[in-house]
Each structure stands twice: as structure tokens, then as C-alpha cells.
Scaffold this active site. Structure first.
Site, PDB file in Angstrom:
ATOM      1  N   GLY A 208      34.962 113.176  56.319  1.00 40.77           N
ATOM      2  CA  GLY A 208      36.167 113.009  55.506  1.00 40.77           C
ATOM      3  C   GLY A 208      36.489 114.267  54.739  1.00 40.77           C
ATOM      4  O   GLY A 208      35.989 115.349  55.049  1.00 40.77           O
ATOM      5  N   ASN A 209      37.328 114.129  53.736  1.00 38.65           N
ATOM      6  CA  ASN A 209      37.683 115.268  52.892  1.00 38.65           C
ATOM      7  C   ASN A 209      37.939 114.778  51.471  1.00 38.65           C
ATOM      8  O   ASN A 209      37.829 113.586  51.184  1.00 38.65           O
ATOM      9  CB  ASN A 209      38.880 116.034  53.458  1.00 38.65           C
ATOM     10  CG  ASN A 209      40.099 115.152  53.631  1.00 38.65           C
ATOM     11  OD1 ASN A 209      40.637 114.621  52.652  1.00 38.65           O
ATOM     12  ND2 ASN A 209      40.545 114.982  54.871  1.00 38.65           N
ATOM     13  N   TYR A 210      38.316 115.711  50.590  1.00 38.20           N
ATOM     14  CA  TYR A 210      38.413 115.398  49.163  1.00 38.20           C
ATOM     15  C   TYR A 210      39.799 114.912  48.725  1.00 38.20           C
ATOM     16  O   TYR A 210      40.050 114.771  47.532  1.00 38.20           O
ATOM     17  CB  TYR A 210      38.052 116.638  48.341  1.00 38.20           C
ATOM     18  CG  TYR A 210      36.624 117.089  48.503  1.00 38.20           C
ATOM     19  CD1 TYR A 210      35.570 116.305  48.036  1.00 38.20           C
ATOM     20  CD2 TYR A 210      36.329 118.312  49.131  1.00 38.20           C
ATOM     21  CE1 TYR A 210      34.260 116.730  48.189  1.00 38.20           C
ATOM     22  CE2 TYR A 210      35.020 118.732  49.281  1.00 38.20           C
ATOM     23  CZ  TYR A 210      33.982 117.932  48.802  1.00 38.20           C
ATOM     24  OH  TYR A 210      32.694 118.353  48.948  1.00 38.20           O
TER      25      TYR A 210
END
Length: 398
Positions: A208-210
């Protein structure tokens, strides 16, 4: 121009309270239904009888009205209003609003209001310039409140400077222009993507990412507030939507986001692709938790469907496609290349090199470019303000 609009006018203890009489008369003349809420101190500057006569409605000061035994419900007021205008707004009231203090009916109504809030400050120049007041005004803006800047001129103290409440005629013009702008997307369907995507490795792990989704949700709210039918395709975020014109579809993976977005875009006028979509997904997804071993774990990744590029292929001449580019180097070159390769009409660039921009924060600093070669650079703003800038740019191209 304001026919059918419900406006609460909040009047605080300021010498400029006399302007509230003219302001009320002008709002009523424009067709608005006006309810006036006064602080106890405001009654020292202008009488409730004057305001009741001009607004054609009983004035509310206290929670309980002993004359008829009724409660003045701040909750009902907040639901009734299309706009809450606080004019004049004293330094004292502005400070309490910023701090969430609710010690009178005007303030409890403010905290309950679900409508846009406009604030017209009125005070002496040194009070207005004081760092505390400026900080409080910035806090209100971060809440999405709209500040109607005071004028410069001679003040009640005899000093000359900034602090005079804007004239009622200009405030009414500001309000009518605001409501006119709120329906510039009426009859338009807009698809907005927001947040990250999660690409499963096993039942407990993912790539995923932030991304927090704050920018995308702010854009969706701004569009809905301006009359659009909004389909929000949202990755996993801990944020709620508020406007009833937003139809939210929650997804998890890039494949799911592509499926929903491409289906909805087919009969839409605009798509705004602000989601941070994963570029790769694991080839194999374990159906059980992968245990630690002595050997290295190698994940084979496959590219995900490029949503922007696929919509760029689908797009017809009447549709507008807006992309986002979050870059760390060669920002404008990379953003322009992305816009051209994916057949975007407009791209919103932000850089992780700009302090206060990017993931997980409430601010952003963007540059908006289009395929005609136009380029607009914005200063650091709240994401609510940035959303308005982006939607304004879209509106100018429809």
C-alpha cells in the site's frame, strides 16, 4: 437572487452591529429567509426589536424563551440553514469559535451548523493584527469557514487601519456570487477517486501507500456542494463523506477501483483521479498467513491496470479527464509527460519536496497544468482551499 435561501445571521457585541440592520434588510430584499441569533452583549449595541422587525422573525439570544416557553434549538437551526453568516464577528467570538467554546446560543449554533459559514470580522486594527486573532482566523479557514476580509479605514477608536467590517452591500454581493458558484456543476456527473489501494500478499499483509484520501474527499465535497452528482470511488481510508449528493463506493484493490471507475466514467462528464493507485500487485496471493522462514521471501509483482491511461482511451470529446502527479524529482517534466501519455486534459502536480504537501497532512501545494500549455502555480493552502482551486479550474474548462 437569494430566493428560497435560509440564512442565519449571527450578531456579536461590536460597534459594527448597527450594520447588521442594513445587512438584514438587504438579505430579506433579495428573497432570503433570515433568522437572527444575537449574543447577550450584542443587545447593548442594537436592539432585538430592530432586528426582529427587519428580519420578520423573532430574535434568538437565549436557549430558553420565557415569553412563550419555547426552547431555541441550536441543532434545528443548524439543520435549517443554507448559510450561517456571523457579521459582525468580534475578536472574542472568533477566538471562541476557533477554540470550540460554546457558552451562548450563537456559538452552539455554529458548532451544530452543517451549512457553509461566513465570518465578517470587525474590531480595532491592533486587535485584528494581533497574532492570536490572525491565528484564530487561520484556524477557522482550516475548518472550511469563509472569511470576509475587513476593510481599511477610520475605526471607532479614531485610528485608521484594517478592521472595519465589510459594507453590507458588498457582503450581500459576496453571498449571491457564492451561491451562484455553488450550482455551476448542476446536471454534471463527476467520478472522483481517492485514497490508496491495498494489494494483498496474504490475509494479513498488503502492499500500500501513505495516502489519507483527504485531498480526494475534499474535491468530492466541493463538487457536490456546487451541484454535481458525485461518485466517489474510495480506497481504504478512515474518513467520512457528508454531502448527500455523494455516492460513495468503497474498494480495496487497484483492480476493484478500475472496475468501478471505468464503469461509472462511461456516462460521466468529468473524472478526477486523485487516488494513489498501486502500480504493482502480487502475482500470487497466499490464502494463509506466510510464516517467517530462514530463506529470503521473493514476491513476483505484476503491473496493475493503469486507470488513467485506460480512461484516456475511453474518453470522448465531451468528457474531461483530470489526473494527479505526485513527484520527487523533475516534477513538471514528469507531470507533462504523464498528461500527454495518458490523454489527460489537466493534471494536478504536487511534490514531496514541498514542505506541507503530500500524504497525511491537511495542506497541499499544487501546480495545475493543461494540454493547452496553461500553468498555474498555487501557494501552500489547506486541502479544502486546494479543492476549490482545482474545481474552479475544472469549471473553467467545461
Amino acid at each position: 437572487m437569494l430566493k428560497g435561501k435560509h440564512i442565519i445571521l449571527g450578531v456579536t457585541g461590536s460597534i459594527a452591529a448597527y450594520k447588521a440592520a442594513t445587512l438584514t434588510r438587504l438579505l430579506v430584499k433579495e428573497g432570503a429567509s433570515v433568522k437572527v441569533v444575537m449574543t447577550p452583549l450584542a443587545k447593548e449595541f442594537i436592539t432585538p426589536l430592530t432586528m426582529a422587525t427587519l428580519s420578520k422573525s423573532p430574535i434568538m439570544v437565549d436557549f430558553y424563551n420565557p415569553e412563550n416557553g419555547d426552547w431555541n434549538s441550536h441543532v434545528d437551526l443548524g439543520l435549517w440553514a443554507d448559510l450561517y453568516l456571523i457579521a459582525p464577528a468580534s475578536a472574542n467570538t472568533i477566538g471562541k469559535m476557533a477554540g470550540g467554546i460554546a457558552d451562548n446560543l450563537l456559538l452552539t449554533t455554529y458548532l451544530s451548523a452543517k451549512c457553509p459559514v461566513m465570518v465578517a470580522p470587525a474590531m480595532d486594527l491592533d486587535m485584528y493584527k494581533h497574532p492570536a486573532t490572525q491565528r484564530n482566523l487561520k484556524v477557522l479557514q482550516s475548518f472550511g469557514n469563509i472569511i470576509i476580509e475587513p476593510e481599511s479605514g477610520e475605526l471607532a477608536s479614531g485610528l485608521v487601519g484594517k478592521g472595519r467590517m465589510e459594507e453590507p452591500e458588498r457582503i450581500v454581493s459576496f453571498i449571491t456570487a457564492y451561491f451562484a458558484s455553488q450550482v455551476d456543476f448542476k446536471g454534471k456527473k463527476v467520478v472522483v477517486t481517492a485514497g490508496p489501494t491495498y494489494e494483498k500478499i496474504d490475509p494479513v499483509r498488503f502492499i500500500g501507500n501513505y495516502s489519507s484520501g483527504k485531498m480526494g474527499l475534499a474535491i468530492a465535497e466541493e463538487l457536490a456542494g456546487r451541484g454535481a452528482e458525485v461518485v466517489l470511488v474510495c480506497g481504504p481510508v478512515n474518513l467520512k463523506t457528508h454531502h448527500p449528493a455523494i455516492r460513495r463506493v468503497d474498494v480495496e484493490s487497484a483492480a476493484q477501483m478500475y472496475e468501478v471507475t471505468s464503469r461509472e466514467f462511461a456516462n460521466s462528464d468529468v473524472a478526477v483521479l486523485s487516488a494513489a493507485v498501486a502500480d504493482f500487485t502480487p502475482k500470487e496471493k497466499a490464502d494463509h498467513k506466510i510464516k517467517r522462514g530462514k530463506d529470503d521471501l521473493v514476491l513476483e509483482l505484476l503491473p496493475t491496470k493503469d486507470i488513467a491511461a485506460e480512461l484516456g482511451k475511453m474518453k470522448n470529446a465531451s468528457q474531461l479527464l483530470v489526473g494527479f502527479a505526485l513527484e520527487t524529482n523533475d516534477e513538471e517534466v514528469n507531470a507533462l509527460s504523464k498528461m500527454q501519455r495518458k490523454n489527460l486534459d489537466m493534471i494536478v502536480l504536487n511534490s514531496l519536496n514541498d514542505k506541507g504537501a503530500g500524504f497525511g497532512v491537511d495542506t497541499n501545494k499544487v501546480t495545475i497544468m493543461d494540454k493547452a500549455g496553461n500553468r498555474t502555480v498555487y501557494e501552500l493552502k489547506t486541502k479544502l482551499e486546494v479543492a476549490k482551486d482545482i474545481v474552479d479550474q475544472i469549471a473553467s474548462r467545461l
